[in-house]
Enzyme design. Structure first.
Site, PDB file in Angstrom:
ATOM      1  N   LYS A 206       0.616  -1.279  -0.180  1.00 11.51           N
ATOM      2  CA  LYS A 206       0.342  -0.055   0.186  1.00 11.51           C
ATOM      3  C   LYS A 206       0.946   1.242  -0.009  1.00 11.51           C
ATOM      4  O   LYS A 206       1.444   1.773   0.879  1.00 11.51           O
ATOM      5  CB  LYS A 206      -0.951  -0.109   1.351  1.00 11.51           C
ATOM      6  CG  LYS A 206      -2.198   1.182   1.393  1.00 11.51           C
ATOM      7  CD  LYS A 206      -2.058   1.931   2.155  1.00 11.51           C
ATOM      8  CE  LYS A 206      -1.024   2.399   2.576  1.00 11.51           C
ATOM      9  NZ  LYS A 206      -0.800   3.758   2.208  1.00 11.51           N
ATOM     10  N   GLU A 287       9.550   1.626  11.384  1.00 10.37           N
ATOM     11  CA  GLU A 287      11.203   2.893  10.095  1.00 10.37           C
ATOM     12  C   GLU A 287      10.281   4.124  10.765  1.00 10.37           C
ATOM     13  O   GLU A 287       9.366   4.316   9.984  1.00 10.37           O
ATOM     14  CB  GLU A 287      11.744   2.149   9.385  1.00 10.37           C
ATOM     15  CG  GLU A 287      12.255   0.720  10.197  1.00 10.37           C
ATOM     16  CD  GLU A 287      12.873   0.871  11.244  1.00 10.37           C
ATOM     17  OE1 GLU A 287      13.389   1.625  11.594  1.00 10.37           O
ATOM     18  OE2 GLU A 287      12.530  -0.614  11.418  1.00 10.37           O
ATOM     19  N   CYS A 321      14.235  11.265   6.581  1.00 14.85           N
ATOM     20  CA  CYS A 321      14.596  10.616   8.146  1.00 14.85           C
ATOM     21  C   CYS A 321      16.018  11.129   8.575  1.00 14.85           C
ATOM     22  O   CYS A 321      15.927  11.272   9.961  1.00 14.85           O
ATOM     23  CB  CYS A 321      14.228   9.763   7.981  1.00 14.85           C
ATOM     24  SG  CYS A 321      15.302   8.670   7.023  1.00 14.85           S
ATOM     25  N   GLU A 416       9.741  17.221  14.754  1.00 18.87           N
ATOM     26  CA  GLU A 416      10.595  16.473  13.276  1.00 18.87           C
ATOM     27  C   GLU A 416       9.788  17.506  11.899  1.00 18.87           C
ATOM     28  O   GLU A 416       8.207  17.594  12.154  1.00 18.87           O
ATOM     29  CB  GLU A 416       9.937  15.102  12.464  1.00 18.87           C
ATOM     30  CG  GLU A 416      10.984  14.686  11.376  1.00 18.87           C
ATOM     31  CD  GLU A 416      10.765  13.487  10.504  1.00 18.87           C
ATOM     32  OE1 GLU A 416       9.801  12.521  10.567  1.00 18.87           O
ATOM     33  OE2 GLU A 416      11.688  12.642  10.359  1.00 18.87           O
TER      34      GLU A 416
HETATM   35  P1  NAD Z   1       3.411   8.404   7.113  1.00 22.70           P
HETATM   36  O1  NAD Z   1       2.783   8.559   8.575  1.00 22.70           O
HETATM   37  O2  NAD Z   1       2.482  10.279   6.780  1.00 22.70           O
HETATM   38  O3  NAD Z   1       3.215   7.713   5.903  1.00 22.70           O
HETATM   39  C1  NAD Z   1       3.610   6.445   6.068  1.00 22.70           C
HETATM   40  C2  NAD Z   1       2.875   5.327   5.084  1.00 22.70           C
HETATM   41  O4  NAD Z   1       1.876   5.190   5.907  1.00 22.70           O
HETATM   42  C3  NAD Z   1       2.297   5.874   3.651  1.00 22.70           C
HETATM   43  O5  NAD Z   1       2.460   4.977   3.318  1.00 22.70           O
HETATM   44  C4  NAD Z   1       1.254   6.282   4.819  1.00 22.70           C
HETATM   45  O6  NAD Z   1      -0.394   5.984   3.251  1.00 22.70           O
HETATM   46  C5  NAD Z   1      -0.106   5.186   5.800  1.00 22.70           C
HETATM   47  N1  NAD Z   1      -0.311   5.947   6.735  1.00 22.70           N
HETATM   48  C6  NAD Z   1      -0.654   6.217   6.646  1.00 22.70           C
HETATM   49  N2  NAD Z   1      -2.034   6.279   8.195  1.00 22.70           N
HETATM   50  C7  NAD Z   1      -2.378   5.171   7.598  1.00 22.70           C
HETATM   51  C8  NAD Z   1      -3.313   4.745   8.886  1.00 22.70           C
HETATM   52  N3  NAD Z   1      -3.553   4.897  10.075  1.00 22.70           N
HETATM   53  N4  NAD Z   1      -2.850   3.090   8.899  1.00 22.70           N
HETATM   54  C9  NAD Z   1      -1.490   2.667   8.048  1.00 22.70           C
HETATM   55  N5  NAD Z   1      -0.923   3.192   7.181  1.00 22.70           N
HETATM   56  C10 NAD Z   1      -0.896   4.269   6.749  1.00 22.70           C
HETATM   57  O7  NAD Z   1       4.718   9.562   7.025  1.00 22.70           O
HETATM   58  P2  NAD Z   1       5.366  10.330   4.779  1.00 22.70           P
HETATM   59  O8  NAD Z   1       4.709  11.334   5.492  1.00 22.70           O
HETATM   60  O9  NAD Z   1       4.592   9.267   3.929  1.00 22.70           O
HETATM   61  O10 NAD Z   1       6.805   9.296   5.466  1.00 22.70           O
HETATM   62  C11 NAD Z   1       8.190  10.485   6.143  1.00 22.70           C
HETATM   63  C12 NAD Z   1       7.754   9.887   7.534  1.00 22.70           C
HETATM   64  O11 NAD Z   1       9.135   8.997   7.345  1.00 22.70           O
HETATM   65  C13 NAD Z   1       8.826  10.856   8.215  1.00 22.70           C
HETATM   66  O12 NAD Z   1       8.740  10.894   9.338  1.00 22.70           O
HETATM   67  C14 NAD Z   1      10.817  10.474   8.328  1.00 22.70           C
HETATM   68  O13 NAD Z   1      11.130  10.392   9.128  1.00 22.70           O
HETATM   69  C15 NAD Z   1       9.757   8.874   7.661  1.00 22.70           C
HETATM   70  N6  NAD Z   1      10.806   8.352   6.920  1.00 22.70           N
HETATM   71  C16 NAD Z   1      11.676   6.844   8.314  1.00 22.70           C
HETATM   72  C17 NAD Z   1      12.506   6.119   7.734  1.00 22.70           C
HETATM   73  C18 NAD Z   1      13.369   4.637   8.448  1.00 22.70           C
HETATM   74  O14 NAD Z   1      13.892   3.902   7.315  1.00 22.70           O
HETATM   75  N7  NAD Z   1      13.824   5.280   9.822  1.00 22.70           N
HETATM   76  C19 NAD Z   1      13.017   6.803   6.598  1.00 22.70           C
HETATM   77  C20 NAD Z   1      12.184   7.490   5.235  1.00 22.70           C
HETATM   78  C21 NAD Z   1      11.028   8.070   5.807  1.00 22.70           C
END
Ligand code: NAD
Length: 515
Positions: A206, A287, A321, A416
């Site tokens: 997804k 993550e 991140c 963040e």
């Molecule tokens: P997000 O949490 O908004 O979304 C991440 C994923 O979760 C997306 O696919 C989103 O559609 C999905 N999602 C949203 N609501 C959900 C729910 N209720 N249930 C299940 N899935 C749901 O994050 P983002 O804006 O897509 O990404 C940025 C974030 O990701 C930042 O906080 C960044 O630090 C982090 N990140 C971490 C790493 C790592 O390896 N630690 C790597 C890249 C990004």
């Protein structure tokens, strides 16, 4: 040896005029392909749903990159049916054969690498180098996990016991849900999918609603590579329709998530609840975010420090991140650093990603508003040194922004932001710098610029970060070289691209036979 020795996929040198011209031609070609519709892929079949999710270019608000079908509850059920049906045979396929399928996928990705990078420029606002680096990382994940999977097919070493034969083997878990973010739109999507899949699981992917088109491109390659139908299923759509429903589903065996701490914590809590009909405890890999700090002491090479801060702070608009969102500078060199960092930042160009500026647009309006909100709170908490506002243009542009004299407890020092905003903090000395670096709930990446060996050794022990870098930038971990993932609220430390990763998606079975 089944495969050649592992090496990281090279990026591309766009300072070479021929390479640059070739990439511009690819961009022009991909531009003619924008605006198309893409279906869900369930059990290898293309499924349209009558409703569409639009993906726009962040640098050109009205430019439609494409539309992806919106999956609903009924598609979730179909996807589970397809994934379970495929699991029966895929889990029995030999590890070697599954690994070879990843290598076939890599061959296709390599042929299409420039084209995939071009899609990333349009869909996520990546610069050319950031885009090709993301494609290279996706390739690396396949190459690396294909090799790492092979030894996991062998029984594990255990002690003998007289009169019995004991064997202990790894087996896959079942059907998992893969939930990647938009920022490393191909690399994380591919890595978090092919890891579980190579060891025999099947998945429902997804993607983020911000970047569904690159996921559709991935599925074209999955089909061509010969993954059996149902091994990798694609459900694009709204979070409201798919997020909780997939997490809560009693047929979900594991969840492989990368994203924000808010979503990660929500998944953690919901997945812990055992649903009616659920026959296991879900495994959850989360993550999450970072508030990553770079310490600069009075012995530091200042030019190196400033370069590391600019690249780490503003590369891909700070939307990593691993981004350096805090520069913690020892008093003696603080003013010098701030002056040089400001000068270097003000030289950065801001503009549409397809023109390859230093800083392009942030991903969408929601993030744009959120980042500007943090900038406003920064103005009351600290001293604005550079940027501090939106930039002109037809996209979600924000000027690279620096705040100095940021107190340890300021919002912009703790939360963040995920945008081009850096907090510079003054430390009395190295001890204080280390204390400040460790003063958030996150512990993802971090770094120290110093020539003092004893301080580096101290930081090696005491700096809380899953990925710690000395005398270089703190972004850009390489698969298989720098396993990636943090501690504390930065996540569950699965360490993508690391030697333990695949074992997360397997369980051990021991069989004892009395002779
Ligand atoms: P997000 O949490 O908004 O979304 C991440 C994923 O979760 C997306 O696919 C989103 O559609 C999905 N999602 C949203 N609501 C959900 C729910 N209720 N249930 C299940 N899935 C749901 O994050 P983002 O804006 O897509 O990404 C940025 C974030 O990701 C930042 O906080 C960044 O630090 C982090 N990140 C971490 C790493 C790592 O390896 N630690 C790597 C890249 C990004």
């Amino acid at each position: 040896m089944l495969f050649e020795p592992y090496v990281n996929e090279p990026f591309a040198d766009y300072s070479d005029p021929d390479t640059l011209a070739a990439f511009k031609a690819t961009l022009a070609d991909v531009k003619t392909q924008l605006g198309k519709d893409y279906p869900l892929i369930i059990g290898g079949e293309a499924v349209t749903t009558g409703e569409w999710l639009s993906s726009f270019d962040p640098s050109h608000k009205e430019r439609l990159v494409g539309r992806a079908a919106k999956g609903k509850a009924e598609h979730i059920e179909r996807a589970f049916d397809a994934a379970y049906s495929a699991y029966e045979s895929w889990s029995q396929v030999s590890m070697e054969k599954r690994a070879r399928t990843l290598i076939r996928l890599v061959a296709i990705m390599r042929r299409r690498r420039e084209e995939l990078a071009a899609w990333e420029v349009f869909e996520a606002g990546k610069s050319y180098l950031e885009a090709i680096a993301d494609v290279a990382e996706a390739i690396d994940f396949c190459e690396y996990y294909a090799r790492e999977a092979l030894p996991l097919a062998k029984p594990l070493p255990t002690y003998d016991y007289p009169g019995e034969e004991n064997t202990t083997v790894y087996q896959p878990l079942g059907v998992g849900v893969v939930i990647p973010p938009w920022n490393f739109l191909l690399a994380i999507l591919v890595g978090t999918t092919v890891g579980p899949v190579v060891v025999g699981n099947t998945v429902i992917v997804k993607p983020s609603p911000n970047t569904p088109i690159i996921a559709a491109k991935f599925m074209e390659m999955v089909a061509e590579a010969g993954f059996p139908p149902g091994v990798i299923n694609l459900l694009t759509g709204d979070d409201a329709d798919l997020g909780d429903a997939l997490v809560d589903h009693p047929r979900t065996r594991f969840i492989n998530f990368t994203g924000s701490v808010a979503t990660g914590v929500r998944i953690h809590e919901r997945a812990a609840k055992v649903q009616p009909g659920q026959a296991w405890l879900k495994r959850v890999f989360l993550e999450m975010g970072g508030k990553d700090a770079l310490i600069i002491d009075e012995t530091a090479d200042m030019e190196l420090a400033v370069n590391a801060a600019v690249v780490g702070g503003f590369g891909f608009q700070g939307q990593k991140c691993s981004a350096m969102s805090r520069a913690i500078v020892v008093d003696e060199v603080y003013d010098d650093f701030v002056a040089r960092f400001k000068a270097a930042t003000e030289r950065l160009t801001v503009g549409p990603a397809d023109e390859n500026p230093d800083v392009a647009a942030v991903i969408n309006e929601r993030q744009f508003d959120k980042i500007l909100g943090y900038i406003e709170s920064g103005k009351s908490e600290a001293r604005l040194v550079a940027g501090g506002e939106a930039a002109d243009g037809d996209g979600w542009f924000i000027k690279p922004t620096i705040f100095a004299d940021v107190p340890a407890d300021a919002t912009i020092a703790q939360e963040e932001i995920f945008g081009p905003v850096v907090a510079v903090m003054r430390a009395r000395d190295f001890d204080h710098a280390l204390e400040l670096a460790n003063s958030t709930a996150y512990a993802l990446t971090g770094g120290v610029i110093s020539k003092d060996r004893s301080r580096l050794e101290r930081a090696r022990r005491e700096f809380q970060a899953g990925n710690l870098y000395f005398n270089r930038k703190i972004t850009g971990a390489l698969v298989g070289v720098q396993p990636f993932g943090g501690f504390n609220m930065s996540g569950s430390n699965t360490k993508a691209g690391g030697p333990d990763y695949l074992k997360n998606f397997m369980e051990m079975k021991t069989t004892t036979e009395l002779f």
